[in-house]
Design a protein around this motif. Structure first.
Motif, mmCIF file in Angstrom:
data_model
loop_
_atom_site.group_PDB
_atom_site.id
_atom_site.type_symbol
_atom_site.label_atom_id
_atom_site.label_comp_id
_atom_site.label_asym_id
_atom_site.label_seq_id
_atom_site.Cartn_x
_atom_site.Cartn_y
_atom_site.Cartn_z
ATOM 1 N N ALA A 225 1.792 1.543 -3.748
ATOM 2 C CA ALA A 225 -0.028 2.135 -3.715
ATOM 3 C C ALA A 225 0.296 3.641 -3.732
ATOM 4 C CB ALA A 225 -0.425 1.422 -3.298
ATOM 5 N N ARG A 226 0.470 4.343 -3.000
ATOM 6 C CA ARG A 226 0.517 5.037 -2.334
ATOM 7 C C ARG A 226 1.656 6.283 -3.620
ATOM 8 N NH1 ARG A 226 -1.207 6.418 3.479
ATOM 9 N NH2 ARG A 226 -1.780 9.040 2.715
ATOM 10 N N CYS B 99 -7.169 -1.305 2.712
ATOM 11 C CA CYS B 99 -6.766 -0.541 1.673
ATOM 12 C C CYS B 99 -8.170 0.195 1.829
ATOM 13 C CB CYS B 99 -7.690 -1.197 0.263
ATOM 14 S SG CYS B 99 -5.813 -2.302 -0.527
ATOM 15 N N LEU C 13 0.662 -1.149 -0.379
ATOM 16 C CA LEU C 13 -0.377 -0.088 0.140
ATOM 17 C C LEU C 13 0.786 1.306 -0.384
ATOM 18 C CD1 LEU C 13 -2.888 -1.140 2.640
ATOM 19 C CD2 LEU C 13 -2.743 -1.011 0.078
ATOM 20 N N HIS C 14 1.614 1.436 0.703
ATOM 21 C CA HIS C 14 2.804 2.484 1.120
ATOM 22 C C HIS C 14 3.734 2.612 -0.837
ATOM 23 C CE1 HIS C 14 3.691 2.043 5.326
ATOM 24 N NE2 HIS C 14 2.694 2.477 5.126
ATOM 25 N N GLY D 195 0.861 6.620 -6.625
ATOM 26 C CA GLY D 195 -0.226 7.694 -7.337
ATOM 27 C C GLY D 195 -1.451 6.802 -8.103
ATOM 28 N N VAL E 52 -6.926 3.763 2.913
ATOM 29 C CA VAL E 52 -6.185 4.619 2.864
ATOM 30 C C VAL E 52 -7.274 5.334 1.413
ATOM 31 C CG1 VAL E 52 -3.962 3.716 3.669
ATOM 32 C CG2 VAL E 52 -5.068 2.772 1.539
ATOM 33 N N ILE F 35 -7.839 3.258 -1.906
ATOM 34 C CA ILE F 35 -7.713 2.503 -2.662
ATOM 35 C C ILE F 35 -8.685 1.937 -2.700
ATOM 36 C CG2 ILE F 35 -5.520 1.611 -3.914
ATOM 37 C CD1 ILE F 35 -3.208 2.596 -2.220
ATOM 38 N N ARG G 28 -5.489 3.948 -8.052
ATOM 39 C CA ARG G 28 -6.678 4.080 -7.252
ATOM 40 C C ARG G 28 -6.920 2.712 -7.288
ATOM 41 N NH1 ARG G 28 -10.699 8.275 -8.726
ATOM 42 N NH2 ARG G 28 -11.204 7.925 -6.640
#
Length: 547
Positions: free
Chosen positions: A365-366, A415, A362-363, A369, A418, A420, A371
């Protein structure tokens, strides 16, 4: 000649997975006195006996259960505890019975699948090979005979379980069947009889209270104030141990809930329902308090909106997650990522390994950028039996080791926090087609692409609505535009090279200005060879038909 190509099954469309329906947090009860622990043990043992008795009563009722029998059970428990304690016991008993009922149905489906597979393989000649994804006959007469015995055992077990289901009988063990069986294998479990007894008693205690909206701090049985003070409404037989008004006992420990503490504080301040559970970890000799509540359904983001910035395709394996970022056109961007985890050891260790791997995912993925994360909608319920894969024991162990259910639940809950989305895709042929179409093209001198990384690309492309097959170039003899574009990714409505060129504003070198009039894109109005605007001496005007 007949077509012997493999018949492919229908591929399901990708969909946006729903988020979690509840929240659960935990904090340690620090600073408990000896008297506090005595009271907690006494309440847990007393309510545990009532819960065991109520579960036995519910199992005896079977399919004859009704609201009247439920009310009668609750009245019997209220006399020995309280109305709210009785309501929590009966609701948890009913949920446990329903869970056992669903597990019984799943067991029947597993037995039926095994019986059908055995019958199909026994009907084939010995040594015949399988075809079209179906297993063939057995290797020898000895194996064929052993499988006939296996079929008889499964058929007998199927009839027995079917009779139990029709009669409404279920098999339930308070404390867990696995822990119960360890009593006869203490050496293999590395436990002493005393330690096993402590763990068995602790798991059978009942210190759970359902929440109530509108009541003070959301729970009248186990009440936790916004500043962390914990008080318990004691059952009637233990009311003499109360140290506060109205038969309540206030613990010396206080909780703060470092994780989601602000959300919990808002709920108890607004007197919204919060359920609590107090339990003892015998391995560390520590007491914990769990708080849980239902959350309203989060707004579902449309699938097209999640695809706008690309996705991260994730391939789930027994020891790692293979991930690759894809743009909105389905092209792999950047380098693949691998997130390892170790699923050996205790349950808490395995859960922590999955949580850490998903946190790193997840880090990343953020940071990229995107979604949405695309993952396969896996379910290996019918693929772990020896009837389907025969002697492939290591393959069955590999499939059983893939954490499908735990990873999916963890991924959805993390998810949702955050922002996502999770896109679930059909897992059919992703590994095979990914290796066929993407593994070799993505492998270079400085990068060796694994089969799992190629599968993540296939998963991401399927979630974006593209074909897994990569764009193919036309043959060398037809690579010009004479016969039009021949690529697999070209869609209807795509502008071809024969179309009108866009008008570019601004000055242009060695030509007229940018705005050349309304005939700028009309080839017939320009000086082009073979066009009607061209008049030369070699062209003959049309003659009248009257001559």
């Amino acid at each position: 000649m007949a077509d012997k190509r493999k018949v492919l099954r229908q591929i399901a469309r990708p969909f946006v997975a729903d988020g979690p329906s509840g929240v659960s947090i935990r904090d340690r009860l620090k600073g408990l006195t000896a008297e506090d622990e005595k009271v907690l043990r006494a309440v847990g043992e007393h309510m545990g006996r009532l819960a065991s008795r109520d579960l036995a009563r519910r199992c005896r009722d079977g399919l004859d259960h009704s609201t009247d029998t439920w009310a009668e059970r609750k009245r019997e428990l209220t006399a020995e505890s309280s109305s709210r304690w009785a309501g929590s016991v009966t609701s948890h008993t009913h949920d446990q019975w329903g869970l056992s009922r669903r597990a019984q149905q799943a067991h029947l489906q597993s037995l039926d699948a095994g019986i059908r597979t055995l019958r199909q393989r026994l009907s084939l000649p010995v040594g015949e090979k399988g075809s079209r994804g179906k297993p063939g006959g057995y290797r020898s007469r000895h194996e064929w005979f052993q499988k006939t015995r296996r079929l008889a055992i499964l058929e007998e077990r199927y009839e027995q379980v079917s009779a139990e289901r029709e009669a409404g009988r279920v098999s339930v063990v308070r404390g867990g069947r696995r822990l119960l069986k360890q009593r006869h294998h203490l050496t293999a479990a590395r436990k002493t009889p005393e330690r096993w007894r402590q763990e068995w008693d602790a798991t059978r205690w009942f210190l759970t209270a359902d929440g109530e909206s509108g009541k003070r701090h959301g729970n009248e049985t186990i009440r936790v104030t916004p500043d962390g003070e914990i008080s318990i409404r004691l059952p009637v037989p233990l009311a003499d141990r109360a140290n506060a008004k109205h038969g309540r006992y206030v613990l010396s420990a206080r909780v703060s809930f470092p994780h989601r503490g602000a959300e919990w504080h808002d709920r108890v301040t607004a007197n919204r329902a919060v359920a609590y559970r107090i339990h003892l970890s015998t391995a560390s000799d520590r007491w914990y308090l769990d708080a849980s509540w239902n959350r309203k359904g989060l707004p579902v983001v449309p699938l097209d909106a999640l695809r706008a910035d690309g996705v991260i395709g994730v391939d789930t394996n027994a020891d790692h997650l293979a991930a690759w970022r894809l743009d909105e056109h389905g092209n792999p961007a950047g380098e693949p990522r691998r997130f390892d985890y170790d699923l050996t050891g205790t349950t808490s260790h395995r859960d922590a390994q999955i949580r850490h791997a998903l946190t790193r995912l997840l880090h990343w993925a953020r940071a990229t950028g995107v979604r949405a994360i695309a993952i396969e909608d896996l379910d290996f319920t019918d693929s772990r039996t020896r009837e389907k894969h025969g002697r492939k024991k290591r393959f069955r162990q590999l499939i059983s080791g893939i954490p499908t259910g735990r990873l999916r639940a963890r991924l959805l809950s993390m998810c949702a926090e955050v922002g996502i989305g999770v896109i679930a895709v059909d897992p059919a042929y992703t590994s095979m087609w990914g290796a066929e179409h993407w593994q070799k093209p993505l492998t270079g001198k400085s990068r060796k692409t694994s089969r799992h990384a190629a599968a993540s690309v296939a998963i991401g492309r399927r979630s974006l609505g593209h074909r897994i097959r990569r764009r193919t170039a036309p043959p060398p003899a037809h690579q010009s535009d004479a016969q039009g574009h021949r690529t697999a990714q070209a869609r209807p409505g795509t502008r071809r090279s024969e179309g009108n060129r866009p008008r570019v504003p601004g000055p242009r070198t060695r030509s007229a200005g940018a705005g050349r009039g309304r005939n700028a894109v009309d080839q017939n109005a320009q000086n082009r060879s073979g066009r009607s605007a061209e008049h030369g001496f070699w062209q003959q005007d049309s003659l009248p038909l009257s001559l």
